[in-house]
Design a protein around this motif. Structure first.
Motif: not given
Length: 130
Positions: A76-104
């Motif tokens: 749930a934590e990574i999902l929420q971070r990925a959603a914020v990243i995808k909503a606010t940055h020009p990244l693919s869905v996969a890259d948003a998940w990957i970035a969110a994972t690194a941040l988490e």
């Protein structure tokens, strides 16, 4: 936490012996904690399949599990971070998940993708591209 999250581009560089492969080999062999996102597993599988055929894609996917890495799956934590990243940055869905994972995990993302540079809070190491 310290360590490295290896992006799809990093693992494909290792697999195909591209620029940056030596750095990935070093990280995987020097005892550094290394992680991968479940999205990287999917990307390796489909990209190799698309370029080299189904059998090669399945083999590349299986090879990922032989690497000395911990694979991180959705939460749930990574999902929420990925959603914020995808909503606010020009990244693919996969890259948003990957970035969110690194941040988490609070680890350094190792990659070849210029798209990640739009994320100033992300610790990152960009591999040589050409």
């Amino acid at each position: 936490m310290s360590g490295f999250l290896l992006d799809t581009s990093a693992l494909l560089a290792l697999r195909d012996n591209e620029l940056g492969a030596n750095r990935i080999s070093e990280l995987l062999s020097d005892g550094s904690p290394c992680y991968g996102s479940f999205m990287t597993l999917m990307e390796v599988f489909y990209r190799v399949w698309k370029d080299e055929g189904e059998a090669a894609g399945r083999e590349a996917y299986a090879d990922c599990f032989a690497l000395p890495m911990v694979w991180i799956h959705e939460s749930a934590e990574i999902l929420q971070r990925a959603a914020v990243i995808k909503a606010t940055h020009p990244l693919s869905v996969a890259d948003a998940w990957i970035a969110a994972t690194a941040l988490e995990l609070e680890v350094t993302l190792v990659h070849k993708d210029p798209e990640f540079e739009h994320l100033p809070d992300l610790l990152q190491e960009r591999l040589p591209y050409k």
